[in-house]
Scaffold this motif. Structure first.
Motif, PDB file in Angstrom:
ATOM      1  N   PHE A 152       0.804  -1.221   0.000  1.00  0.00           N
ATOM      2  CA  PHE A 152       0.000   0.000   0.000  1.00  0.00           C
ATOM      3  C   PHE A 152       0.843   1.279   0.000  1.00  0.00           C
ATOM      4  N   GLY A 153       2.130   1.179   0.287  1.00  0.00           N
ATOM      5  CA  GLY A 153       2.990   2.361   0.309  1.00  0.00           C
ATOM      6  C   GLY A 153       2.797   3.240   1.532  1.00  0.00           C
ATOM      7  N   GLY A 154       2.183   2.727   2.541  1.00  0.00           N
ATOM      8  CA  GLY A 154       1.909   3.482   3.775  1.00  0.00           C
ATOM      9  C   GLY A 154       0.701   2.888   4.440  1.00  0.00           C
ATOM     10  N   GLY A 155       0.222   3.557   5.472  1.00  0.00           N
ATOM     11  CA  GLY A 155      -1.005   3.138   6.127  1.00  0.00           C
ATOM     12  C   GLY A 155      -0.852   2.361   7.414  1.00  0.00           C
ATOM     13  N   ARG A 156       0.382   2.166   7.880  1.00  0.00           N
ATOM     14  CA  ARG A 156       0.575   1.402   9.121  1.00  0.00           C
ATOM     15  C   ARG A 156       0.151   2.242  10.325  1.00  0.00           C
ATOM     16  N   ILE A 157      -0.671   1.632  11.164  1.00  0.00           N
ATOM     17  CA  ILE A 157      -1.063   2.242  12.433  1.00  0.00           C
ATOM     18  C   ILE A 157       0.053   1.945  13.426  1.00  0.00           C
ATOM     19  N   VAL A 158       0.702   2.980  13.904  1.00  0.00           N
ATOM     20  CA  VAL A 158       1.827   2.803  14.816  1.00  0.00           C
ATOM     21  C   VAL A 158       1.319   3.024  16.243  1.00  0.00           C
ATOM     22  N   ALA A 159       1.213   1.943  16.995  1.00  0.00           N
ATOM     23  CA  ALA A 159       0.713   1.995  18.373  1.00  0.00           C
ATOM     24  C   ALA A 159       1.865   2.274  19.334  1.00  0.00           C
ATOM     25  N   HIS A 160       1.529   2.449  20.606  1.00  0.00           N
ATOM     26  CA  HIS A 160       2.507   2.684  21.662  1.00  0.00           C
ATOM     27  C   HIS A 160       2.749   1.403  22.452  1.00  0.00           C
ATOM     28  N   THR A 161       3.970   1.236  22.958  1.00  0.00           N
ATOM     29  CA  THR A 161       4.262   0.117  23.854  1.00  0.00           C
ATOM     30  C   THR A 161       5.338   0.511  24.856  1.00  0.00           C
ATOM     31  N   SER A 162       5.304  -0.169  25.982  1.00  0.00           N
ATOM     32  CA  SER A 162       6.352   0.032  26.995  1.00  0.00           C
ATOM     33  C   SER A 162       7.423  -1.047  26.900  1.00  0.00           C
ATOM     34  N   ARG A 163       7.245  -2.037  26.000  1.00  0.00           N
ATOM     35  CA  ARG A 163       8.237  -3.106  25.926  1.00  0.00           C
ATOM     36  C   ARG A 163       9.473  -2.631  25.174  1.00  0.00           C
ATOM     37  N   ASN A 164      10.538  -3.412  25.306  1.00  0.00           N
ATOM     38  CA  ASN A 164      11.787  -3.073  24.634  1.00  0.00           C
ATOM     39  C   ASN A 164      11.732  -3.432  23.159  1.00  0.00           C
ATOM     40  N   LEU A 165      12.519  -2.737  22.373  1.00  0.00           N
ATOM     41  CA  LEU A 165      12.668  -3.010  20.953  1.00  0.00           C
ATOM     42  C   LEU A 165      13.307  -4.381  20.777  1.00  0.00           C
ATOM     43  N   ARG A 166      12.703  -5.235  19.942  1.00  0.00           N
ATOM     44  CA  ARG A 166      13.284  -6.550  19.649  1.00  0.00           C
ATOM     45  C   ARG A 166      14.360  -6.397  18.578  1.00  0.00           C
ATOM     46  N   PRO A 167      15.319  -7.333  18.546  1.00  0.00           N
ATOM     47  CA  PRO A 167      16.423  -7.212  17.572  1.00  0.00           C
ATOM     48  C   PRO A 167      15.972  -7.087  16.118  1.00  0.00           C
ATOM     49  N   GLU A 168      14.892  -7.775  15.724  1.00  0.00           N
ATOM     50  CA  GLU A 168      14.477  -7.753  14.319  1.00  0.00           C
ATOM     51  C   GLU A 168      13.554  -6.585  13.986  1.00  0.00           C
TER      52      GLU A 168
ATOM     53  N   LEU B  50      -7.784   4.919  22.546  1.00  0.00           N
ATOM     54  CA  LEU B  50      -8.836   3.923  22.416  1.00  0.00           C
ATOM     55  C   LEU B  50      -8.699   2.841  23.473  1.00  0.00           C
ATOM     56  N   TRP B  51      -7.454   2.506  23.822  1.00  0.00           N
ATOM     57  CA  TRP B  51      -7.212   1.521  24.857  1.00  0.00           C
ATOM     58  C   TRP B  51      -5.779   1.622  25.348  1.00  0.00           C
ATOM     59  N   VAL B  52      -5.581   1.158  26.559  1.00  0.00           N
ATOM     60  CA  VAL B  52      -4.260   0.871  27.117  1.00  0.00           C
ATOM     61  C   VAL B  52      -4.407  -0.504  27.747  1.00  0.00           C
ATOM     62  N   LYS B  53      -3.668  -1.480  27.228  1.00  0.00           N
ATOM     63  CA  LYS B  53      -3.786  -2.871  27.671  1.00  0.00           C
ATOM     64  C   LYS B  53      -2.449  -3.361  28.206  1.00  0.00           C
ATOM     65  N   SER B  54      -2.527  -4.306  29.131  1.00  0.00           N
ATOM     66  CA  SER B  54      -1.339  -4.933  29.691  1.00  0.00           C
ATOM     67  C   SER B  54      -1.222  -6.357  29.155  1.00  0.00           C
ATOM     68  N   ALA B  55      -0.003  -6.731  28.759  1.00  0.00           N
ATOM     69  CA  ALA B  55       0.256  -8.098  28.303  1.00  0.00           C
ATOM     70  C   ALA B  55       1.700  -8.447  28.625  1.00  0.00           C
ATOM     71  N   ARG B  56       1.882  -9.542  29.368  1.00  0.00           N
ATOM     72  CA  ARG B  56       3.221 -10.027  29.717  1.00  0.00           C
ATOM     73  C   ARG B  56       4.096  -8.950  30.374  1.00  0.00           C
ATOM     74  N   GLY B  57       3.472  -8.137  31.199  1.00  0.00           N
ATOM     75  CA  GLY B  57       4.211  -7.116  31.934  1.00  0.00           C
ATOM     76  C   GLY B  57       4.490  -5.847  31.142  1.00  0.00           C
ATOM     77  N   ASN B  58       4.004  -5.776  29.917  1.00  0.00           N
ATOM     78  CA  ASN B  58       4.182  -4.580  29.096  1.00  0.00           C
ATOM     79  C   ASN B  58       2.823  -3.954  28.817  1.00  0.00           C
ATOM     80  N   LEU B  59       2.855  -2.677  28.490  1.00  0.00           N
ATOM     81  CA  LEU B  59       1.626  -1.980  28.145  1.00  0.00           C
ATOM     82  C   LEU B  59       1.604  -1.689  26.645  1.00  0.00           C
ATOM     83  N   TYR B  60       0.411  -1.734  26.072  1.00  0.00           N
ATOM     84  CA  TYR B  60       0.191  -1.423  24.667  1.00  0.00           C
ATOM     85  C   TYR B  60      -0.964  -0.441  24.589  1.00  0.00           C
ATOM     86  N   ALA B  61      -0.854   0.546  23.716  1.00  0.00           N
ATOM     87  CA  ALA B  61      -1.895   1.571  23.618  1.00  0.00           C
ATOM     88  C   ALA B  61      -2.062   2.020  22.178  1.00  0.00           C
ATOM     89  N   ALA B  62      -3.246   2.524  21.889  1.00  0.00           N
ATOM     90  CA  ALA B  62      -3.510   3.084  20.564  1.00  0.00           C
ATOM     91  C   ALA B  62      -4.351   4.347  20.730  1.00  0.00           C
TER      92      ALA B  62
END
Length: 192
Positions: free
Chosen positions: A27-43, A72-84
């Motif tokens: 599509f050349g764009g369009g990714r919804i970039v959410a928030h997280t408190s987890r660390n950046l993974r190597p890949e 819209l939400w702030v959710k917890s999963a595996r000790g990290n938070l995710y939000a959009a």
């Protein structure tokens, strides 16, 4: 084409990030970039998420509960938070003019639909199916996950799969090669 938001769920390691890369290229764009408190993974690149501190997301979680912010939400999963935030969805739609897509927490498809469908935006809820324990284990090992974490994620993925199979609103996709999954998802996005 109507403006469309495709929300993607699936267990850790099923190929959500790989799918996002394919959709971004298509599509050349369009990714919804959410928030997280987890660390950046190597890949990962820093563009997969907005990486922030937990206290920032806790702040928005409380604001959302008491004052109804545009998060819209702030959710917890595996000790990290995710939000959009709704702004992230609009920004993604503006990039392509018609399509936005992104990985979200498993129970948030309806939140997205409730927020955007009244505006005439079509919402497609997509779930990537479990590729089988051996393949999922291989992917998680390749990512550097610890054995205990892998077993826990495998158990979680079976639960997610059972829940997804019972949800008639989800478009179930996969398993398959990254190209096959991308093709299936594009058909869902353009389909009825």
């Amino acid at each position: 084409m109507n403006r469309t938001i495709a929300t993607i769920t699936g267990a850790s390691g099923v190929g959500k990030s790989t799918l996002e890369k394919g959709l971004l290229k298509y599509f050349g764009g369009g990714r919804i970039v959410a928030h997280t408190s987890r660390n950046l993974r190597p890949e990962e690149s820093a563009t997969n998420y907005v990486f922030c501190r937990k206290w920032e997301l806790y702040f928005w979680m409380y604001v959302n509960v008491f004052w109804k912010s545009d998060y819209l939400w702030v959710k917890s999963a595996r000790g990290n938070l995710y939000a959009a935030h709704s702004r992230q969805f609009y920004e993604a739609l503006d990039q392509t003019g018609s399509i936005a897509f992104g990985c979200i927490s498993d129970d948030c498809h309806q939140i997205v639909a409730d927020r955007f469908e009244p505006e005439g935006i079509v919402c497609k809820a997509i779930h990537l199916k479990h590729p089988g324990d051996n393949e999922l284990r291989r992917r998680l090992e390749k990512r550097g996950e610890e054995p205990a974490a892998i077993e826990s994620r495998l158990a979680d993925s079976r639960i997610f799969e059972e829940q997804a199979l019972r949800n008639p609103k989800l478009h179930l996709v996969g398993p398959g090669s990254p190209e096959q999954v991308l093709e299936q998802v594009i058909k869902v996005i353009y389909g009825p």
